[in-house]
Design a protein around this motif. Structure first.
Motif, mmCIF file in Angstrom:
data_model
loop_
_atom_site.group_PDB
_atom_site.id
_atom_site.type_symbol
_atom_site.label_atom_id
_atom_site.label_comp_id
_atom_site.label_asym_id
_atom_site.label_seq_id
_atom_site.Cartn_x
_atom_site.Cartn_y
_atom_site.Cartn_z
ATOM 1 N N UNK A 38 -15.124 -0.985 -84.345
ATOM 2 C CA UNK A 38 -13.906 -0.428 -84.926
ATOM 3 C C UNK A 38 -14.187 -0.255 -86.411
ATOM 4 N N UNK A 39 -13.921 0.930 -86.924
ATOM 5 C CA UNK A 39 -14.207 1.222 -88.327
ATOM 6 C C UNK A 39 -13.109 2.090 -88.907
ATOM 7 N N UNK A 40 -12.973 2.022 -90.219
ATOM 8 C CA UNK A 40 -12.061 2.911 -90.908
ATOM 9 C C UNK A 40 -12.657 4.304 -90.954
ATOM 10 N N UNK B 277 -16.651 -1.019 -91.853
ATOM 11 C CA UNK B 277 -16.498 -1.768 -90.603
ATOM 12 C C UNK B 277 -15.222 -2.594 -90.642
ATOM 13 N N UNK B 278 -14.459 -2.547 -89.554
ATOM 14 C CA UNK B 278 -13.289 -3.401 -89.376
ATOM 15 C C UNK B 278 -13.686 -4.596 -88.521
ATOM 16 N N UNK B 279 -14.290 -4.320 -87.358
ATOM 17 C CA UNK B 279 -14.784 -5.362 -86.455
ATOM 18 C C UNK B 279 -15.866 -4.731 -85.585
ATOM 19 N N UNK B 280 -16.798 -5.566 -85.118
ATOM 20 C CA UNK B 280 -17.866 -5.012 -84.290
ATOM 21 C C UNK B 280 -18.395 -6.035 -83.298
ATOM 22 N N UNK B 281 -18.908 -5.501 -82.213
ATOM 23 C CA UNK B 281 -19.630 -6.252 -81.202
ATOM 24 C C UNK B 281 -20.793 -5.352 -80.816
ATOM 25 N N UNK B 282 -21.795 -5.303 -81.691
ATOM 26 C CA UNK B 282 -22.902 -4.361 -81.549
ATOM 27 C C UNK B 282 -24.247 -5.081 -81.645
ATOM 28 N N UNK C 248 -22.856 -1.580 -90.178
ATOM 29 C CA UNK C 248 -22.520 -0.787 -91.365
ATOM 30 C C UNK C 248 -23.117 0.611 -91.278
ATOM 31 N N UNK C 249 -24.356 0.703 -90.813
ATOM 32 C CA UNK C 249 -24.985 2.010 -90.640
ATOM 33 C C UNK C 249 -24.284 2.844 -89.596
ATOM 34 N N UNK C 250 -23.917 2.204 -88.474
ATOM 35 C CA UNK C 250 -23.202 2.918 -87.418
ATOM 36 C C UNK C 250 -21.837 3.390 -87.902
ATOM 37 N N UNK D 160 -5.878 5.612 -89.411
ATOM 38 C CA UNK D 160 -6.920 5.343 -90.391
ATOM 39 C C UNK D 160 -8.185 4.715 -89.818
ATOM 40 N N UNK D 161 -8.323 4.686 -88.489
ATOM 41 C CA UNK D 161 -9.492 4.031 -87.901
ATOM 42 C C UNK D 161 -9.998 4.802 -86.692
ATOM 43 N N UNK D 162 -11.208 4.449 -86.286
ATOM 44 C CA UNK D 162 -11.826 5.001 -85.087
ATOM 45 C C UNK D 162 -12.498 3.879 -84.311
ATOM 46 N N UNK D 163 -12.672 4.107 -83.034
ATOM 47 C CA UNK D 163 -13.366 3.187 -82.148
ATOM 48 C C UNK D 163 -14.610 3.897 -81.653
ATOM 49 N N UNK D 164 -15.776 3.296 -81.882
ATOM 50 C CA UNK D 164 -17.030 3.885 -81.429
ATOM 51 C C UNK D 164 -17.643 2.978 -80.374
#
Length: 166
Positions: free
Chosen positions: A29-31, A36-41, A47-49, A92-96
């Protein structure tokens, strides 16, 4: 800034999403600004993603706008070894989401859209709460406002005389 409790809720949603879609290899989840807002990657630099997602989002938004298809909703990229899917998550955010190549794309879209909506609601509410609290936190102005002084009118090139004109 999103409160720590809300960030943990977003991270929990990312983890639940990975259990609902077993072929998911990462979730972020990122702005829209690329932060980055939160990640499980696992194995991927979040940060790069997030930065790459913001760049792709910029292009996707322009394509949707240029073709008259309305606002951005989702973007799907298929590579040799899997998919990268990005979904709008509020204002204001996206989910990748990152997946293996054998993922059921219909299931991916179903779960990605649902999670994007949940994350968007949470982040939009946190942003609204922060905006509501911000005016009360600002100090009031104690110094008087500056006033402008009148300037002398400018002269035109024909009116202006220099020492070399004489």
């Amino acid at each position: 800034m999103v409160p720590e409790q809300d960030l943990e809720t977003v991270l929990d949603e990312l983890r639940r999403l990975r259990t609902r879609v077993p072929q998911l290899t990462g979730a972020l989840a990122a702005g829209v600004d690329g932060l980055v807002v939160a990640h499980d990657t696992p194995g991927i630099d979040p940060e790069g993603l997030a930065a790459l997602t913001a760049a792709a989002l910029g292009v996707a938004v322009r394509v949707a706008d240029a073709t008259g298809n309305g606002g951005f909703r989702e973007l799907l990229v298929r590579g040799d070894h899997g998919y990268v899917a990005t979904y709008a998550a509020g204002r204001t955010a996206v989910l990748t989401l990152l997946t293996q190549d054998r993922v059921n794309v219909g299931r991916l879209h179903l779960e990605g859209r649902r999670s994007g909506a949940r994350i968007g609601e949470l982040l939009d509410a946190a942003e609204a709460a922060a905006r509501a609290a911000a005016p009360a936190a600002r100090p009031t102005r104690t110094t008087p406002a500056r006033t402008r002084t009148a300037r002398a009118p400018r002269t035109t090139a024909t009116e202006a005389r220099t020492a070399t004109d004489n």
